[in-house]
Each structure stands twice: as C-alpha cells, then as structure tokens.
Design an enzyme around this catalytic site. Sequence first.
Site, PDB file in Angstrom:
ATOM      1  N   TYR A  10       0.826  -1.211   0.000  1.00  0.00           N
ATOM      2  CA  TYR A  10       0.000   0.000   0.000  1.00  0.00           C
ATOM      3  C   TYR A  10       0.860   1.260   0.000  1.00  0.00           C
ATOM      4  O   TYR A  10       0.425   2.310  -0.468  1.00  0.00           O
ATOM      5  CB  TYR A  10      -0.909   0.002   1.228  1.00  0.00           C
ATOM      6  N   GLY A  12       4.644   1.243  -0.755  1.00  0.00           N
ATOM      7  CA  GLY A  12       5.651   1.203  -1.817  1.00  0.00           C
ATOM      8  C   GLY A  12       5.065   1.442  -3.206  1.00  0.00           C
ATOM      9  O   GLY A  12       5.608   2.247  -3.980  1.00  0.00           O
ATOM     10  N   ARG A  37       1.307 -10.611  -6.430  1.00  0.00           N
ATOM     11  CA  ARG A  37       1.160  -9.160  -6.269  1.00  0.00           C
ATOM     12  C   ARG A  37       1.813  -8.413  -7.442  1.00  0.00           C
ATOM     13  O   ARG A  37       1.245  -7.472  -7.975  1.00  0.00           O
ATOM     14  CB  ARG A  37       1.791  -8.733  -4.949  1.00  0.00           C
ATOM     15  N   THR A  87       6.232  -4.370   8.523  1.00  0.00           N
ATOM     16  CA  THR A  87       6.874  -4.496   9.837  1.00  0.00           C
ATOM     17  C   THR A  87       5.771  -4.721  10.870  1.00  0.00           C
ATOM     18  O   THR A  87       5.446  -3.831  11.643  1.00  0.00           O
ATOM     19  CB  THR A  87       7.639  -3.201  10.174  1.00  0.00           C
ATOM     20  N   LYS A 215       7.421   9.801  12.784  1.00  0.00           N
ATOM     21  CA  LYS A 215       6.370   8.990  12.157  1.00  0.00           C
ATOM     22  C   LYS A 215       5.511   8.311  13.236  1.00  0.00           C
ATOM     23  O   LYS A 215       4.279   8.359  13.197  1.00  0.00           O
ATOM     24  CB  LYS A 215       7.012   7.950  11.233  1.00  0.00           C
ATOM     25  N   LEU A 222      -2.568  11.305  16.057  1.00  0.00           N
ATOM     26  CA  LEU A 222      -3.814  11.208  15.288  1.00  0.00           C
ATOM     27  C   LEU A 222      -4.772  10.231  15.966  1.00  0.00           C
ATOM     28  O   LEU A 222      -5.950  10.519  16.154  1.00  0.00           O
ATOM     29  CB  LEU A 222      -3.520  10.753  13.855  1.00  0.00           C
ATOM     30  N   CYS A 271      -1.727   0.858  10.558  1.00  0.00           N
ATOM     31  CA  CYS A 271      -0.683   1.663  11.213  1.00  0.00           C
ATOM     32  C   CYS A 271      -0.935   2.028  12.669  1.00  0.00           C
ATOM     33  O   CYS A 271      -0.055   1.837  13.512  1.00  0.00           O
ATOM     34  CB  CYS A 271      -0.468   2.942  10.425  1.00  0.00           C
TER      35      CYS A 271
HETATM   36  C1  UDX Z   1       3.880  -0.200   4.888  1.00  0.00           C
HETATM   37  C2  UDX Z   1       5.121  -0.246   5.767  1.00  0.00           C
HETATM   38  O1  UDX Z   1       5.966  -1.240   5.349  1.00  0.00           O
HETATM   39  C3  UDX Z   1       4.739  -0.370   7.204  1.00  0.00           C
HETATM   40  O2  UDX Z   1       5.855  -0.399   8.030  1.00  0.00           O
HETATM   41  C4  UDX Z   1       3.933   0.822   7.511  1.00  0.00           C
HETATM   42  O3  UDX Z   1       3.645   0.901   8.864  1.00  0.00           O
HETATM   43  C5  UDX Z   1       2.677   0.769   6.702  1.00  0.00           C
HETATM   44  O4  UDX Z   1       2.983   0.762   5.372  1.00  0.00           O
HETATM   45  P1  UDX Z   1       2.291  -1.703   3.559  1.00  0.00           P
HETATM   46  O5  UDX Z   1       2.842  -1.127   2.306  1.00  0.00           O
HETATM   47  O6  UDX Z   1       0.895  -1.351   3.947  1.00  0.00           O
HETATM   48  O7  UDX Z   1       3.247  -1.364   4.786  1.00  0.00           O
HETATM   49  O8  UDX Z   1       2.545  -3.238   3.659  1.00  0.00           O
HETATM   50  P2  UDX Z   1       2.158  -4.379   2.687  1.00  0.00           P
HETATM   51  O9  UDX Z   1       1.026  -3.959   1.831  1.00  0.00           O
HETATM   52  O10 UDX Z   1       2.096  -5.590   3.515  1.00  0.00           O
HETATM   53  O11 UDX Z   1       3.434  -4.445   1.711  1.00  0.00           O
HETATM   54  C6  UDX Z   1       4.662  -4.953   2.030  1.00  0.00           C
HETATM   55  C7  UDX Z   1       5.172  -5.779   0.854  1.00  0.00           C
HETATM   56  O12 UDX Z   1       6.521  -6.171   1.101  1.00  0.00           O
HETATM   57  C8  UDX Z   1       4.397  -7.071   0.592  1.00  0.00           C
HETATM   58  O13 UDX Z   1       3.884  -7.073  -0.710  1.00  0.00           O
HETATM   59  C9  UDX Z   1       5.437  -8.188   0.783  1.00  0.00           C
HETATM   60  O14 UDX Z   1       5.274  -9.262  -0.093  1.00  0.00           O
HETATM   61  C10 UDX Z   1       6.732  -7.443   0.525  1.00  0.00           C
HETATM   62  N1  UDX Z   1       7.912  -8.076   1.108  1.00  0.00           N
HETATM   63  C11 UDX Z   1       7.927  -8.432   2.415  1.00  0.00           C
HETATM   64  C12 UDX Z   1       9.034  -8.316   0.314  1.00  0.00           C
HETATM   65  O15 UDX Z   1       9.033  -8.010  -0.869  1.00  0.00           O
HETATM   66  N2  UDX Z   1      10.140  -8.877   0.886  1.00  0.00           N
HETATM   67  C13 UDX Z   1      10.169  -9.264   2.183  1.00  0.00           C
HETATM   68  O16 UDX Z   1      11.185  -9.779   2.653  1.00  0.00           O
HETATM   69  C14 UDX Z   1       9.017  -9.029   2.979  1.00  0.00           C
HETATM   70  C1  UDX Z   2      -2.873   6.760   8.880  1.00  0.00           C
HETATM   71  C2  UDX Z   2      -2.315   8.184   8.881  1.00  0.00           C
HETATM   72  O1  UDX Z   2      -3.372   9.120   8.668  1.00  0.00           O
HETATM   73  C3  UDX Z   2      -1.245   8.333   7.836  1.00  0.00           C
HETATM   74  O2  UDX Z   2      -0.676   9.646   7.875  1.00  0.00           O
HETATM   75  C4  UDX Z   2      -0.170   7.297   8.074  1.00  0.00           C
HETATM   76  O3  UDX Z   2       0.807   7.376   7.079  1.00  0.00           O
HETATM   77  C5  UDX Z   2      -0.779   5.902   8.091  1.00  0.00           C
HETATM   78  O4  UDX Z   2      -1.828   5.837   9.047  1.00  0.00           O
HETATM   79  P1  UDX Z   2      -4.640   5.418   7.398  1.00  0.00           P
HETATM   80  O5  UDX Z   2      -4.503   4.341   8.423  1.00  0.00           O
HETATM   81  O6  UDX Z   2      -4.528   5.065   5.960  1.00  0.00           O
HETATM   82  O7  UDX Z   2      -3.535   6.559   7.644  1.00  0.00           O
HETATM   83  O8  UDX Z   2      -6.061   6.126   7.574  1.00  0.00           O
HETATM   84  P2  UDX Z   2      -6.682   7.330   8.422  1.00  0.00           P
HETATM   85  O9  UDX Z   2      -7.419   8.195   7.496  1.00  0.00           O
HETATM   86  O10 UDX Z   2      -5.674   7.973   9.295  1.00  0.00           O
HETATM   87  O11 UDX Z   2      -7.775   6.587   9.316  1.00  0.00           O
HETATM   88  C6  UDX Z   2      -7.426   5.663  10.328  1.00  0.00           C
HETATM   89  C7  UDX Z   2      -8.652   5.197  11.064  1.00  0.00           C
HETATM   90  O12 UDX Z   2      -9.186   6.220  11.880  1.00  0.00           O
HETATM   91  C8  UDX Z   2      -9.798   4.753  10.160  1.00  0.00           C
HETATM   92  O13 UDX Z   2     -10.365   3.562  10.670  1.00  0.00           O
HETATM   93  C9  UDX Z   2     -10.771   5.904  10.232  1.00  0.00           C
HETATM   94  O14 UDX Z   2     -12.087   5.519   9.953  1.00  0.00           O
HETATM   95  C10 UDX Z   2     -10.580   6.345  11.662  1.00  0.00           C
HETATM   96  N1  UDX Z   2     -10.966   7.757  11.928  1.00  0.00           N
HETATM   97  C11 UDX Z   2     -10.324   8.773  11.298  1.00  0.00           C
HETATM   98  C12 UDX Z   2     -11.967   8.038  12.862  1.00  0.00           C
HETATM   99  O15 UDX Z   2     -12.548   7.133  13.445  1.00  0.00           O
HETATM  100  N2  UDX Z   2     -12.291   9.343  13.113  1.00  0.00           N
HETATM  101  C13 UDX Z   2     -11.662  10.396  12.506  1.00  0.00           C
HETATM  102  O16 UDX Z   2     -11.995  11.555  12.800  1.00  0.00           O
HETATM  103  C14 UDX Z   2     -10.658  10.089  11.565  1.00  0.00           C
END
Ligand code: UDX
Ligand code: UDX
Length: 455
Positions: A10, A12, A37, A87, A215, A222, A271
């Site tokens: 999500y 990368g 993927r 992670t 981060k 938030l 996150c």
């Molecule tokens: C990212 C960050 O990595 C995470 O730390 C942050 O908190 C949220 O966003 P995200 O992109 O959402 O995570 O993770 P995910 O969609 O699981 O993608 C990670 C990818 O890395 C997977 O497609 C997995 O297959 C790949 N991967 C994992 C590798 O290519 N090599 C590895 O050794 C492990």
């Molecule tokens: C979050 C951070 O916003 C982003 O900056 C970071 O890089 C990754 O984590 P994300 O998890 O994609 O992003 O979504 P976000 O829009 O932050 O919402 C997180 C959760 O909080 C959702 O379940 C959302 O519905 C909830 N939320 C958000 C509430 O319940 N109330 C609010 O007012 C805002």
Amino acid sequence: MKICCIGAGYVGGPTMAMIAKQCEDIQVTVVDINEKRIAAWNSDELPIYEPGLDEVVQEARGRNLFFSTNVDQAICDADIIFVSVNTPTKTFGAGAGCASDLQYWELCARQIKKVATSDKIIVEKSTLPVRTAEAMDRVLHSGDGNIHFEVLSNPEFLAEGTAIADLENPDRVLIGGHQTPSGQKALQTLVDIYARWVPREKILTANVWSAELSKLTANAFLAQRISSINAISALCEATEANVNEVSHAIGTDSRIGSKFLRASIGFGGSCFKKDILNLVYLCESYGLQEPADYWRQVVLMNEYQETRFVHKMIRSMFNTIAGKRIAIFGFAFKADTSDTRESPAIRVCRELAEEHAQVVVTDPKALENAKIELADSLEHISFEKDPYRAAEGAHAIALITEWPEYATLDYQRIYDSMTKPAFIFDGRNLLDFDHLFKIGFEIYSIGRDVKSHLK
Ligand code: UDX
Ligand code: UDX
C-alpha cells in the site's frame, strides 16, 4: 538515476508510481517476493484499490516504472533503494504483541549487502522503531568490503483512500539523515527528487532519529484524537449531549482544529495500533513506564469503543441475537479502500458470530479481503455484494464503514424487507436519523441519543 523499492504494498506501490510520474528521467523499479502481487501490478486489475492510482500507474508503467520479482537485479542496478516491506507487530518471543517484527527488514539489509557492487543510498520507508537505522548501518557495514551505504529515514504520511492526493500535494515530506558529510549529501539527493514537485519549504530535514520517531509520534497523536473524542462519545450517550455538536464546538477552536474529531466505532488500519504499541514498547525498553502506560491507553480506549458497540447491539435487541440475521454494512477499515487490516468490523463480526447471530457482510470493495480475515469463523458468517439483499429479512443493520453510497440507499425499501422491529446501529454517524426514524427504524449511533419507537 535508478531507484528500486523493495515491497510493492500500500505504501511502496503508490509512492513509487508518484515518483515515476513526476520524474520521467528516473527509472523506478518496484520489487516484491510475492509473485501474485507483482503480476497484479502489471495487469489492469491493480492489487490495491486507491482512487486515482490506476491513472498514475498507466501513465508511467513501461515508460520508467517497472514491477518485478527480480529483487537482486533491481538492488544491483539502483542508486537509491527504498525499503517498504511490512513491519507487523511481533507475535512471538520478547516484546510479543507490542514490538515491531523486523525480520523482513533485516533480511532486506542482508540481501542488499550480499548483492550490491556499488555505493547505495538506503531509504527507510517502512515505519520503524527509533534507532532502527543504527542496526541497519551495522548489518550493511558488517564484515569487510568497501561499498558505502548511507541510510536515510523518509517516513510516509499518506493515508489510504487519499494516497494519490497526499503524495501529489503533501503537507510535508520528512527526510532524516546522519549529520556527516556523506549523510548530508545523500539527504540532498533525496530532497532534490521530491523538490521536482513538492515546494522546497514543505521538505523538512532532520536527523535520522527524529525522522524515525516523528512517524510514530504523528500516528500516535492522530489516533489519540480519535480515542479522546470516542471517550467523550460514551459520556454523551449517558448525558444526552450530542458528540457531533461537541466535536464541532471544540474543533472551531483553532488551537484544537477540526480534523480527526469524528467519533466512530474506532480506528482501524495497518498503522495506528501497530505504531502506538511500538511506541509503548520503546518507552518500556527505555524504562519509561508512565509514558508507556499513557500511550497504551489510546489503544485500550479503541478496543473499549468496539466492544461497547457490540454490547449495545446485543442489549438493545432484547439481550439475545442467536439466530438473528444481522447485516454488516462495510468491512473496510474506512471508506475508499479495500484494506481490511485491523478494521473494527473484524471484532464486531467475530463477537456477533460468537453469540450465534447470522452475520451477512456487505462491502463495495473489501469483500474479498473480508473473506480472508474471517476465514476461521465462517460457520455463522456469509457475504453478499448487494446491500439490499444483505438486509433482506435482517433484524438489524450495523454500519461499520462510512462508504458514501450507504448514506443514499433507499431505506424505505430496506425497511420494508426487514424483520420488525428493524434496528440500525450506525458506527459512523453517517445516516440521516430523522428520515430513518420517520420510516420506522430503531436507531442507535455513536455519542447521540437513541431514537426508538419502543420507549
Ligand atoms: C507499509 C510499511 O511497510 C509499514 O511499516 C507501515 O507501517 C505501513 O505501510 P504496507 O505497504 O501497507 O506497509 O505493507 P504491505 O502492503 O504488507 O506491503 C509490504 C510488501 O513487502 C508485501 O507485498 C510483501 O510481499 C513485501 N515483502 C515483504 C518483500 O518483498 N520482501 C520481504 O522480505 C518481505
Ligand atoms: C494513517 C495516517 O493518517 C497516515 O498519515 C499514516 O501514514 C498511516 O496511518 P490510514 O490508516 O490510511 O492513515 O487512515 P486514516 O485516514 O488515518 O484513518 C485511520 C482510522 O481512523 C480509520 O479507521 C478511520 O475511519 C478512523 N478515523 C479517522 C476516525 O474514526 N475518526 C476520525 O476523525 C478520523
């Protein structure tokens, strides 16, 4: 210049697509060990749903954006390597349930060290505990060899559902580097890439540790706002105050600000919980118990809010839901995403199924992920794409995700097809309660008065 990104998730995928779009002269290769993927990234059906992503990928793919499983080749060719692998929270050993599992991270570092034949800049994109870069440096520079690796921290602040807009026009870009000449040179290289489309004053530089910690802190703050307003929502329900009015009133104070004050069934996503628990673990490992307890409470409050919602459902439906059909409107952790990680819907469905309700899940984009999340409790749970059909014969609807289309359904038609009394539990305060009440629904929401014909 060549860039490689390890991890086509999500974070990368969209981030690299944006860099490729903005910098036509830079070759960007995204690699992943997951063949399925990568195949999806190379097809018309991208592996994640994100508004605007298709267009950006279509523009750059094949021109200067490539998706591949050949990790070694991409590492070897690249000048800059972003690491964006997952992670997750550790599930075993020391720090289980709190600490980050850095095994994939370390494997990437070892892989980079093994195959690199020239100097590289390594960029931490994944969210990591503060001082991870130190461990990275040690792994990369262990043994002999005269290749220099410079580790930068460039945490990603995009939110799912608005990733493309967040990348195109970010509040800020944060880059941390070591305070050494080579650290500062590497930092400048990355600053210059972002400066192609982000105004310079929005590109913040810091030391590596500050960037890593910022981060975690941003996500903790938030999430804390949501837990704070959710704590108040419980009090509103007990006192006939209306949490929407309270949110609005406090949000107009410019010191507080209006964003992230929507009371809800709770926050989800990959996150917030993971990062706060990581912060808790960090505090504990530095012997700081009170700061650890302080932040842990944000997560506990979130769990309370989810459980409270389910209990309210059961109580109001005469303390028994066994055999009752309950339609779950929305399974994604928020609107505009197919992502279901840590969605409050998971706990809601599980707890309802444990009470032997007949749970029917509907969602416009996340149904496939929902099936995977609930694979172990399918006995009482089924899935239905059409919300009207999901609600047919149901005793109750529980709205968990604020998909805008749920606000504009024909609720008269839905009411007519449901078992009476027909309940709606709105976990997002999305629906028009006066209209629903007139139709005949029993309405329970977050932080607002119950609207009931039975009272
Ligand atoms: C990212 C960050 O990595 C995470 O730390 C942050 O908190 C949220 O966003 P995200 O992109 O959402 O995570 O993770 P995910 O969609 O699981 O993608 C990670 C990818 O890395 C997977 O497609 C997995 O297959 C790949 N991967 C994992 C590798 O290519 N090599 C590895 O050794 C492990
Ligand atoms: C979050 C951070 O916003 C982003 O900056 C970071 O890089 C990754 O984590 P994300 O998890 O994609 O992003 O979504 P976000 O829009 O932050 O919402 C997180 C959760 O909080 C959702 O379940 C959302 O519905 C909830 N939320 C958000 C509430 O319940 N109330 C609010 O007012 C805002």
